[in-house]
Design a protein around this motif. Structure first.
Motif, short mmCIF file in Angstrom:
data_model
loop_
_atom_site.label_atom_id
_atom_site.label_comp_id
_atom_site.label_asym_id
_atom_site.label_seq_id
_atom_site.Cartn_x
_atom_site.Cartn_y
_atom_site.Cartn_z
N TRP A 1 4.86 -0.57 8.48
CA TRP A 1 5.05 0.69 7.80
C TRP A 1 6.51 1.06 7.64
CZ3 TRP A 1 0.73 3.82 6.50
CH2 TRP A 1 -0.49 3.32 6.96
N GLY A 2 6.81 1.70 6.52
CA GLY A 2 8.09 2.37 6.38
C GLY A 2 8.02 3.73 7.07
N ALA A 3 9.19 4.34 7.18
CA ALA A 3 9.27 5.64 7.86
C ALA A 3 8.78 6.78 6.99
CB ALA A 3 10.70 5.90 8.32
N PHE B 1 0.84 -1.19 0.00
CA PHE B 1 0.00 0.00 0.00
C PHE B 1 0.87 1.24 0.00
CE2 PHE B 1 -3.86 -2.32 1.10
CZ PHE B 1 -3.34 -3.47 1.66
N GLY C 1 0.70 16.38 10.33
CA GLY C 1 -0.34 16.46 11.34
C GLY C 1 -1.65 15.79 10.97
N LYS C 2 -1.67 15.13 9.82
CA LYS C 2 -2.90 14.47 9.35
C LYS C 2 -2.74 12.96 9.34
CE LYS C 2 -4.87 18.44 8.41
NZ LYS C 2 -6.01 18.93 9.24
N SER C 3 -3.84 12.28 9.09
CA SER C 3 -3.79 10.82 9.06
C SER C 3 -3.36 10.32 7.68
CB SER C 3 -5.17 10.26 9.41
OG SER C 3 -6.13 10.64 8.46
N PRO C 4 -2.87 9.09 7.60
CA PRO C 4 -2.52 8.53 6.29
C PRO C 4 -3.74 8.41 5.39
CG PRO C 4 -1.53 7.25 8.07
CD PRO C 4 -2.51 8.18 8.70
N GLN D 1 0.68 11.22 3.56
CA GLN D 1 0.41 11.84 4.85
C GLN D 1 0.91 13.28 4.84
OE1 GLN D 1 2.38 10.22 8.41
NE2 GLN D 1 0.51 10.59 9.59
N LEU E 1 4.06 7.15 2.54
CA LEU E 1 4.30 5.99 3.39
C LEU E 1 4.04 4.70 2.63
CD1 LEU E 1 2.38 7.25 6.57
CD2 LEU E 1 4.80 7.53 6.06
N TYR F 1 0.43 5.18 1.04
CA TYR F 1 -0.38 6.20 1.68
C TYR F 1 0.35 7.53 1.58
CZ TYR F 1 -3.46 2.80 4.03
OH TYR F 1 -4.39 1.81 4.31
N LEU G 1 -0.66 -3.84 9.18
CA LEU G 1 0.25 -3.24 8.23
C LEU G 1 1.56 -2.92 8.93
CD1 LEU G 1 -2.06 -0.72 6.33
CD2 LEU G 1 -1.20 -2.92 5.50
N LEU H 1 -5.02 6.73 1.79
CA LEU H 1 -4.67 5.70 0.82
C LEU H 1 -4.56 6.28 -0.58
CD1 LEU H 1 -4.27 2.63 0.34
CD2 LEU H 1 -6.72 2.53 -0.17
#
Lengths: 116, 114
Positions: B104-106, B34, B41-44, B38, B88, B36, B102, B46
């Motif tokens: 996650w990468g940094a 996946f 200050g916000k959410s991921p 970002q 991400l 994403y 999931l 898709l």
């Protein structure tokens, strides 16, 4: 378009206090998740929940954490005795089916938890 | 240890050019991948997902998956300043103990310069 909602958007608490973070997943979704993101760091998986029980949890999700689906719409994360290092953004997510069966997760806007 | 690696950037790309974002993962049995976006200050949010080797296109975005090399990439064509964000990469390992989560990468910070 349906979306995941979370309340509150920002929670400030004293160390040692209990907090409850609330989420309303997308209505036809069956799988629910909590993730956290410490400022400047990776998103980290905490727990997944299906059929009223935890399906997976990470090492982070220790005894101070619990999740609950108290009614047909809400999904909550409780932190029993908050520590300074719990300060992070907490994201709720939901999916219709399991990830490995071909679904995707949709994220809420997050709750910023600040522990003083 | 299951890992997802991304170059942290920042990756600076001129407006209108192609931005190429890369991700490698450690678990050869990983099932789904996946991307994403970002904003600070916000959410991921898709962008795309891919399950099969090869390319998958959606508008200006193309995801590329090479399971043999354990590599997934995201191409953004005709980059716009609004594409400036952290991207991400997230992977579902699909193993017995990780069907649901999931990894996650940094993230790679992308800057589109007008």
């Amino acid at each position: 378009e349906p979306e995941v909602t979370q309340t509150p958007s920002h929670q400030v608490t004293q160390m040692g206090q209990e907090v409850i973070l609330r989420c309303v997943p997308i209505s036809n979704h069956l799988y629910f998740y909590w993730y956290r993101q410490i400022l400047g760091q990776k998103v980290e998986f905490l727990v997944s929940f299906y059929n009223n029980e935890i399906s997976e949890k990470s090492e982070i999700f220790d005894d101070q954490f619990s999740v609950e689906r108290p009614d047909g719409s809400n999904f909550t994360l409780k932190i029993r005795s908050t520590k300074l290092e719990d300060s992070a953004m907490y994201f709720c997510a939901s999916s219709e089916i399991r990830l490995d069966l071909g679904d995707t997760q949709y994220f809420g806007p997050g709750t910023r938890l600040t522990v003083l | 240890q299951k890992e997802v690696e991304q170059n942290s950037g920042p990756l600076s790309v001129p407006e209108g050019a192609i931005a190429s974002l890369n991700c490698t993962y450690s678990d050869r049995g990983s099932q789904s991948f996946f991307w994403y976006r970002q904003y600070s200050g916000k959410s991921p949010e898709l962008i795309m997902f891919i399950y099969s080797n090869g390319d998958k296109e959606d508008g200006r975005f193309t995801a590329q998956l090479n399971k043999a090399s354990q590599y997934v990439s995201l191409l953004i064509r005709d980059s716009q300043p609004s594409d400036s964000a952290t991207y991400l990469c997230a992977v579902n390992m699909g193993s017995m103990d990780s069907n649901y989560q999931l990894i996650w990468g940094a993230g790679t910070k992308l800057i589109i310069k007008p």
